[in-house]
Design an enzyme around this catalytic site. Structure first.
Site, PDB file in Angstrom:
ATOM      1  CG  HIS A  65      -0.197  -0.049   2.532  1.00 55.05           C
ATOM      2  ND1 HIS A  65       0.230  -1.242   3.069  1.00 55.05           N
ATOM      3  CD2 HIS A  65       0.181   0.915   3.407  1.00 55.05           C
ATOM      4  CE1 HIS A  65       0.839  -1.011   4.228  1.00 55.05           C
ATOM      5  NE2 HIS A  65       0.824   0.292   4.447  1.00 55.05           N
ATOM      6  CB  CYS A 192       2.250   2.061   9.938  1.00 58.57           C
ATOM      7  SG  CYS A 192       0.827   2.352   8.864  1.00 58.57           S
TER       8      CYS A 192
END
Length: 673
Positions: A65, A192
């Site tokens: 991603h 993250c």
């Protein structure tokens, strides 16, 4: 508004053999649907995110991603692989692959949907249903949280009814406390680098493990869709804290003084029960230390810690990364000032006292004086953020104070390095001192800044400042006197360092050495900066040229990467050659080193200079001897290209079908070098 995923974005028979090929196959579906405008640019962003940390998860899941300017709308593509694809998970290959694409400034509502999907992946019922799906429309509906429609209605279709659709769980509210024995209370923070997937998967895994362990656990997710701070009363009542993060926890001081477990975000996904047990053990021992020092455990997942050398490099790179924007702004402004007003502009009076709007000399003086002010921050910023990398926010004040003292005693760049390390060490030592609970609240804002600044000031003024200043003067004099063979030899060494690991530790050391010289610019240090940038441009440019002139020696994927390498090399992003080096290191790396050495030597021999720390061909007008500089770059590119083509042409085996996975690139600096 377009749907997040449609049947056209689902491939239930994904045949790719590598994660790069899988990402390309799914990205091509996005491009065909008009969701991605530049396929290669988007895949480069996916690869850059993958290089930060593998995106494989236990349970056979891969979630490549990224956030990219080449994405028009938040999009999800799903592929199911019968053979499995290695995404770096500890338990083996992934058979369920989700490619998540978010715009660079993505819509918060859609990012929330993507976050919900990330949580959903922790639900075994959901993943089991995807493995059993036999129609793309059913799989797409399942991922959207809808009742999937079978292609042909049938009692035996196996499609779940609306009531059977897996529920996307939210982070739970804390359960009602047991009146007889209040449960153990934990607050957690997850984050993250992209804030899309791992952030929310770690939150869900921790919440589920908390329920299983019978503890109250509330999670604050600091993701792309923003974050809502935990209620201060909840934080105050907590018995322990878990940080599962790969970027800095925002407002970390809220959690000071509590038992704390500080790990990478993947540890929160893969072993949440262990983290809960660990924080309970710390509380049982009475460990009420402040949160672990350091802005973010970028490369940890709770296993054995890094060695001292690795940690030292990360601390230094943290300081350099924050210093580079000041070098870039100051260096470019000063270079522009010289271009407009000539080299005598440094003697112009202050523009605050004399400025004529219609005179170019006044504008040049303005540029020079603003650039000089920016340069004045280099050493304090370097020292402050080295200390920050070691001890978090408490290290900033003594670090900046030590850096300012380094300037006062003429210790320069080396003084800033030492001052930052001293400040961080002093703060870490003070943090280990046990203090009464009543004093913990004032430790970060009063006691630690006061004591650490005094100690750092004493050491810098009276102990180490003068010896470092003498060493700095010797280094400056040596760089100023560089000429002839000595300059060429240094250029060869820097060129080899820049091209050996293509953005790794040696590359970063050479770059930091060059940038540090800009803090006290002279003819020698400006030559070093020019040689470093020139050598760093060679590997990706050479790979791009080689795939153009001898495409048959490279795989299809490498030829596609070669197109992007033109831009990456021209922009001084050495990492553009990593896919080629990973696939064929024994041929590519020696060839790159040979070309880098040639370019570094020629740049030094030609006397090329550079005041800007970055920019590639886009700052050529600001380079001393620009035409000869381009000759040096082209010569090194030609050498590397010729060697790569020669060595690849000698091999007997055909080129591989796809490149090997990219190695992780060292972090800590905002520019790729």
């Amino acid at each position: 508004m377009s749907e997040l995923i449609t049947a056209e974005l689902v491939d239930l028979d994904l045949s790719a053999g590598t994660k790069e090929a899988a990402a390309r196959s799914l990205a091509e579906r996005m491009a065909a649907a008009g969701r991605v405008t530049d396929l290669d640019g988007f895949l480069a962003d996916v690869a850059a995110r993958e290089a930060q940390m593998p995106t494989g998860l236990d349970g056979g899941i891969g979630i490549p991603h990224c956030r990219s300017e080449h994405v028009t709308a938040p999009t999800l593509a799903f592929g199911r692989s019968a053979a499995g694809i290695d995404f770096g998970a500890a338990d083996g290959p992934a058979d369920l692959i989700f490619l998540i694409a978010a715009p660079a400034g993505g819509d918060a509502d859609h990012l929330t949907i993507l976050s919900s999907l990330a949580r959903h992946l922790m639900d075994e019922e959901f993943t089991g249903a995807l493995r059993a799906a036999d129609d793309p429309r059913a799989a797409a509906a399942l991922i959207r949280g809808e009742a999937p429609e079978a292609p042909e209605p049938s009692e035996a279709s196996g499609a779940p009814e609306p009531s059977e659709a897996p529920h996307v769980p939210d982070v739970p509210e804390a359960p009602e406390p047991n009146e007889a024995a209040p449960p153990f209370r934990i607050v957690a923070v997850t984050s993250c680098p992209t804030g899309i997937a791992h952030t929310y998967m770690a939150a869900e895994a921790l919440a589920k493990a908390g329920r299983d362990a019978g503890v109250e656990l509330v999670v604050e997710t600091q993701g792309s869709a923003g974050f809502k701070r935990l209620d201060p009363e909840v934080v105050s009542a907590a018995d322990g804290v878990i940080f599962a993060h790969d970027v800095e926890v925002r407002d970390k001081a809220r959690f000071a003084g509590k038992p704390t477990v500080d790990v990478g975000v993947k540890a929160g996904v893969n072993r949440p029960a262990e983290l809960i047990a660990e924080v309970r053990e710390k509380a049982a021992r009475g460990d009420t230390s402040a949160p672990a020092a350091g802005p973010a455990p970028m490369d940890r997942d709770g296993a054995a810690g890094d060695g001292f050398g690795t940690r030292l490099r990360k601390w230094l790179m943290t300081g350099v990364s924050y210093m580079v924007p000041f070098v870039a702004a100051g260096g470019l402004l000063i270079a522009l000032a010289f271009a407009v007003g000539g080299y005598g502009i440094n003697k112009a009076p202050s523009v605050a006292e004399h400025f004529v709007w219609s005179e170019s000399a006044s504008w040049a003086a303005l540029l020079f004086q603003v650039g000089s002010v920016a340069f004045g921050f280099l050493v304090p910023v370097l020292a402050g953020f080295i200390a920050y990398g070691m001890a978090d926010r408490p290290g900033l004040v003594p670090g900046f104070v030590g850096g300012a003292i380094a300037l006062t005693v003429n210790a320069g760049f080396l003084g800033g390095l030492i001052a930052g390390l001293i400040a961080g060490a002093v703060v870490m030592a003070v943090q280990r001192v046990e203090v009464p609970p009543a004093l913990r609240g004032i430790m970060p804002v009063v006691v630690i800044p006061l004591v650490s600044s005094a100690l750092v000031g004493f050491l810098m003024f009276l102990v180490v400042g003068k010896p470092i200043a003498q060493l700095q003067k010797a280094l400056t004099d040596w760089l100023s006197g560089l000429s002839g063979a000595n300059a060429v030899i240094l250029g060869v060494i820097l060129g080899l360092m820049m091209t050996f690991d293509l953005g790794g530790p040696l590359n970063k050391v050479a770059y930091a050495f060059a940038v540090g010289g800009l803090a006290n610019p002279n003819e020698g240090s400006l030559k070093v900066m020019a040689a470093v940038m020139a050598a760093g441009m060679v590997p990706p440019l050479a790979m791009a040229l080689a795939t153009t002139v001898r495409g048959r020696l490279f795989s299809k994927t490498e030829r596609e990467n070669g197109k992007a390498a033109w831009v990456l090399g021209a922009s001084f992003i050495t990492e553009g050659a990593i896919p080629f080096a990973a696939a064929d290191p024994l041929r590519v790396i020696p060839s790159a080193m040979a070309g880098g050495a040639v370019t570094g030597a020629l740049s030094m021999a030609f006397g090329c200079t550079l005041r800007a720390p970055h920019g590639g061909v886009f700052v050529v007008p600001l380079i001393g001897q620009p035409l000869l500089y381009l000759v040096a770059v082209l010569a090194g590119t030609a050498v590397t290209t010729a060697l790569v083509v020669l060595l690849k042409g000698l091999r007997k085996t055909p080129a591989p079908a796809a490149t090997a996975p990219e190695p992780a690139v060292a972090e800590g600096t905002p520019v790729a070098v």
